[in-house]
Design an enzyme around this catalytic site. Structure first.
Site, PDB file in Angstrom:
ATOM      1  N   GLU A 134      44.729  26.199  79.544  1.00 53.44           N
ATOM      2  CA  GLU A 134      44.106  26.155  80.879  1.00 53.44           C
ATOM      3  C   GLU A 134      44.338  27.436  81.680  1.00 53.44           C
ATOM      4  O   GLU A 134      45.226  28.233  81.357  1.00 53.44           O
ATOM      5  CB  GLU A 134      44.601  24.941  81.674  1.00 53.44           C
ATOM      6  CG  GLU A 134      46.091  24.965  81.970  1.00 53.44           C
ATOM      7  CD  GLU A 134      46.471  24.200  83.242  1.00 53.44           C
ATOM      8  OE1 GLU A 134      45.929  24.506  84.322  1.00 53.44           O
ATOM      9  OE2 GLU A 134      47.346  23.311  83.134  1.00 53.44           O
TER      10      GLU A 134
ATOM     11  N   LYS B 254      40.637  27.004  92.421  1.00 54.93           N
ATOM     12  CA  LYS B 254      41.159  26.013  91.485  1.00 54.93           C
ATOM     13  C   LYS B 254      40.052  24.982  91.292  1.00 54.93           C
ATOM     14  O   LYS B 254      39.576  24.381  92.253  1.00 54.93           O
ATOM     15  CB  LYS B 254      42.410  25.386  92.112  1.00 54.93           C
ATOM     16  CG  LYS B 254      42.983  24.203  91.357  1.00 54.93           C
ATOM     17  CD  LYS B 254      44.185  23.633  92.098  1.00 54.93           C
ATOM     18  CE  LYS B 254      44.486  22.216  91.663  1.00 54.93           C
ATOM     19  NZ  LYS B 254      45.416  21.531  92.555  1.00 54.93           N
TER      20      LYS B 254
ATOM     21  N   VAL C  15      43.877  20.787  84.269  1.00 54.38           N
ATOM     22  CA  VAL C  15      43.908  19.966  83.054  1.00 54.38           C
ATOM     23  C   VAL C  15      42.580  19.208  82.923  1.00 54.38           C
ATOM     24  O   VAL C  15      41.957  19.202  81.853  1.00 54.38           O
ATOM     25  CB  VAL C  15      45.107  18.993  83.073  1.00 54.38           C
ATOM     26  CG1 VAL C  15      44.988  17.951  81.965  1.00 54.38           C
ATOM     27  CG2 VAL C  15      46.417  19.768  82.927  1.00 54.38           C
TER      28      VAL C  15
ATOM     29  N   ASP D 299      46.620  10.227  96.966  1.00 56.70           N
ATOM     30  CA  ASP D 299      46.604  11.458  96.186  1.00 56.70           C
ATOM     31  C   ASP D 299      46.957  11.176  94.729  1.00 56.70           C
ATOM     32  O   ASP D 299      48.132  11.038  94.362  1.00 56.70           O
ATOM     33  CB  ASP D 299      47.559  12.498  96.797  1.00 56.70           C
ATOM     34  CG  ASP D 299      47.385  13.878  96.159  1.00 56.70           C
ATOM     35  OD1 ASP D 299      46.627  13.989  95.173  1.00 56.70           O
ATOM     36  OD2 ASP D 299      48.007  14.836  96.648  1.00 56.70           O
TER      37      ASP D 299
ATOM     38  N   SER E  42      45.874  12.671  90.908  1.00 54.89           N
ATOM     39  CA  SER E  42      45.176  13.790  90.260  1.00 54.89           C
ATOM     40  C   SER E  42      43.988  13.314  89.437  1.00 54.89           C
ATOM     41  O   SER E  42      44.055  12.293  88.738  1.00 54.89           O
ATOM     42  CB  SER E  42      46.144  14.535  89.341  1.00 54.89           C
ATOM     43  OG  SER E  42      45.442  15.513  88.618  1.00 54.89           O
ATOM     44  N   ALA E  43      42.908  14.100  89.495  1.00 58.92           N
ATOM     45  CA  ALA E  43      41.730  13.843  88.657  1.00 58.92           C
ATOM     46  C   ALA E  43      42.074  13.981  87.170  1.00 58.92           C
ATOM     47  O   ALA E  43      41.319  13.523  86.309  1.00 58.92           O
ATOM     48  CB  ALA E  43      40.605  14.793  89.037  1.00 58.92           C
ATOM     49  N   ASP E  44      43.217  14.590  86.862  1.00 59.69           N
ATOM     50  CA  ASP E  44      43.645  14.694  85.459  1.00 59.69           C
ATOM     51  C   ASP E  44      43.736  13.308  84.814  1.00 59.69           C
ATOM     52  O   ASP E  44      43.438  13.140  83.628  1.00 59.69           O
ATOM     53  CB  ASP E  44      45.046  15.342  85.348  1.00 59.69           C
ATOM     54  CG  ASP E  44      45.071  16.809  85.761  1.00 59.69           C
ATOM     55  OD1 ASP E  44      43.992  17.373  86.055  1.00 59.69           O
ATOM     56  OD2 ASP E  44      46.187  17.373  85.810  1.00 59.69           O
TER      57      ASP E  44
ATOM     58  N   LYS F 220      55.936  16.686  86.524  1.00 56.89           N
ATOM     59  CA  LYS F 220      57.013  17.088  87.443  1.00 56.89           C
ATOM     60  C   LYS F 220      57.358  15.945  88.348  1.00 56.89           C
ATOM     61  O   LYS F 220      56.488  15.176  88.725  1.00 56.89           O
ATOM     62  CB  LYS F 220      56.491  18.199  88.328  1.00 56.89           C
ATOM     63  CG  LYS F 220      56.465  19.512  87.659  1.00 56.89           C
ATOM     64  CD  LYS F 220      56.639  20.591  88.705  1.00 56.89           C
ATOM     65  CE  LYS F 220      56.659  21.922  88.014  1.00 56.89           C
ATOM     66  NZ  LYS F 220      55.317  22.372  87.698  1.00 56.89           N
TER      67      LYS F 220
END
Ligand code: PSU
Ligand code: MN
Length: 309
Positions: free
Chosen positions: A26, A88, A108, A140, A142-144, A161
């Site tokens: 990435e 991003k 990602v 919140d 992540s779209a990951d 993390k």
């Protein structure tokens, strides 16, 4: 699924056409994850690690509006130097950056999308996005995670993390049917540390065993990704309690100044680096290299097994 909209370098194209092992990488980690020049050196070292282990690296980004798998050294240098001037790009941003003809560093999620369209199944990175702490009020997530639910790419990372809520991230992945495999470990690593206090679904000990799981999943039409969690090598792992303290203070500061949305993750990563006086950067680089190595080994087995099918 292949698609003409992705531009491939010649070596990536030849490898994909002949069914040779390829590893996607990435670019958000380059532009938003680390400072220059370490990000540039890391990106080249990771590509060379993939090659040394028998696969072709394909660093993914959007260049002048074109989704690319495989970048030149000059392009990588430009993504490293321009850093946060480059946007991003996650799933929702892809069409905008394409239509505007701009550059975009892929997360990602968007790297998985472009890799899949190019015909690449294996992808190495540092850490995946997930469910943030206090997501029950901020929403919140992540779209990951949604990408892992639907796009057929295996992601080799060092876990998530603890800027994230790791427990909720695992619950989300379970709901979405995403296998979480521990590479030579039964515990999910927490990026900087080999421990997180959470178990993975299954421990897998060899690249061939990982590759068999990928073939089994996709040959059954079970769409979506697989998370392969590969812990940071012992000699580079940081202290769990110290990292917790650092992350808590980064989160408090973020709340105080009101950072939200796509800026949260890069802000937290930068703050953690600042608070650990750069020690976390070295760990970050080493774990990415280790993930690239394991990803290449998995890609080699995945390709060998694919020829026998
Ligand atoms: N975690 C890291 N390093 C990173 C990222 C996450 O340890 O560089 C990046 C990856 O590109 C990941 C993205 O896909 O942040 C997640 O951002 P968000 O939480 O906004 O979806
Ligand atoms: Mn987010």
């Amino acid at each position: 699924m292949t698609n003409m909209k992705v531009q491939l370098t010649e070596d990536v194209q030849n490898a994909i056409r002949s069914g040779a092992p390829v590893v996607a990488l990435e670019s958000t980690i380059i532009s938003h994850g680390m400072p220059y020049p370490q990000n540039y050196e890391m990106a080249l070292a990771v590509e060379s690690e993939v090659r040394k282990n028998g696969a072709t690296p394909a660093t993914i980004a959007i260049v002048n509006g074109i989704p690319c798998a495989g970048l030149s050294e000059t392009e990588i240098e430009s993504f490293a130097k321009k850093a946060t001037q480059i946007s991003k790009v996650s799933r929702r941003d892809i069409p905008i950056v394409m239509a505007q003809g701009k550059d975009g560093a892929t997360t990602v999620a968007s790297t998985m999308i472009i890799a899949e369209r190019a015909g690449i199944s294996i992808f190495a990175t540092g850490g995946i996005g997930g469910v943030h702490r206090e997501a029950e009020t901020t929403m919140d997530i992540s779209a990951d995670l949604e990408e892992l639910a639907q796009t057929n790419v295996a992601v080799i990372s060092s876990g998530a993390k603890s800027i994230l809520d790791i427990g909720l991230t695992l619950e989300y992945l379970e709901t979405k049917g995403v296998p979480v495999l521990g590479y030579q470990t039964a515990e999910l690593p927490a990026f900087y540390t080999r421990e997180s206090g959470f178990k993975v679904d299954t421990r897998v000990d060899s690249p061939a065993d990982v590759a068999s799981i990928l073939h089994a999943k996709w040959s059954m039409g079970l769409n979506g990704g697989v998370v392969i969690a590969n812990p940071v090598p012992q000699e580079y792992s940081l202290d769990f309690k110290e990292m917790e303290r650092v992350i808590e203070s980064a989160l408090t500061e973020m709340k105080r100044i009101g950072i939200k949305g796509k800026d949260s993750t890069p802000y937290l990563l930068g703050k953690v680096k600042e608070l650990t006086a750069g020690k976390s950067l070295d760990t970050n680089i080493q774990l990415v290299l280790n993930n690239a190595r394991v990803a290449a080994q998995i890609a080699v087995k995945f390709s060998e097994q694919g020829r026998l099918m």
